[in-house]
Enzyme design. Structure first.
Site, PDB file in Angstrom:
ATOM      1  N   HIS A  15      -0.652  -2.999   5.913  1.00 18.86           N
ATOM      2  CA  HIS A  15      -1.400  -2.474   4.760  1.00 18.86           C
ATOM      3  C   HIS A  15      -2.018  -3.651   4.025  1.00 18.86           C
ATOM      4  CE1 HIS A  15       2.007  -3.526   2.091  1.00 18.86           C
ATOM      5  NE2 HIS A  15       2.714  -3.205   3.141  1.00 18.86           N
ATOM      6  N   GLY A  16      -2.720  -3.395   2.956  1.00 16.95           N
ATOM      7  CA  GLY A  16      -3.498  -4.410   2.251  1.00 16.95           C
ATOM      8  C   GLY A  16      -2.764  -5.696   1.936  1.00 16.95           C
TER       9      GLY A  16
END
Length: 158
Positions: A15-16
């Site tokens: 994820h980010g």
């Protein structure tokens, strides 16, 4: 031989935060995900690998494939290993994969888990796996992003 630059436990895998903070911090050029469920689900595998930057070789393996991949890294590999559970690292270690450090980034609340540290939750079995890693000389810490201060899990388990 290649290097594992980050071994991370995160329910969400990629994820980010992983992409920006940890890739920049570690200089990784490869991501290896070891997760039986994801490896055996073509759609999930496609989603997870498509989230990684195009210049980062990202692969998803089941346990056996992960062991093989991690034992046969190319000399220039700088690898981030992502798993969902500490049990995976215990098994990798038992299969001969050498781990110096394990980072806990995200273990969210769910059935069977209780609060372990701030927003990190763990079941009794997961805590036992973390203790097994620590007892085998692996430095286990909680560190959400690279800029955060690492929290020593050994102190939380005692």
């Amino acid at each position: 031989m290649g290097t594992i630059v980050l071994a991370r436990i995160d329910d969400r895998l990629i994820h980010g935060q992983v992409m920006t903070s940890w890739l920049n911090y570690t200089g990784a050029n490869r991501i290896i995900i070891v997760d039986d469920e994801t490896a055996n689900d073509t759609f999930l595998k496609m989603i997870v690998t498509s989230v990684a930057p195009a210049n980062i070789n990202t692969e998803v393996f089941d346990m056996a494939g992960g062991v093989t991949a991690l034992k046969n890294l190319a000399d220039n590999d700088k690898v981030i290993v992502l798993v969902k559970s500490p049990a995976v690292y215990v098994e990798l270690m038992k299969q001969g994969v050498i781990l110096e450090k394990v980072n806990i980034g995200g273990m969210g609340a769910k059935e069977g888990r209780s609060k372990f540290y701030k927003n990190i939750s763990a079941s009794e079995a997961e805590k036992a796996c973390l203790a097994e890693l620590v007892n085998n000389g692996v430095a286990v810490s909680i560190q959400i992003i690279a800029e955060d201060k690492a929290i020593d899990v050994a102190k939380l388990l005692s």
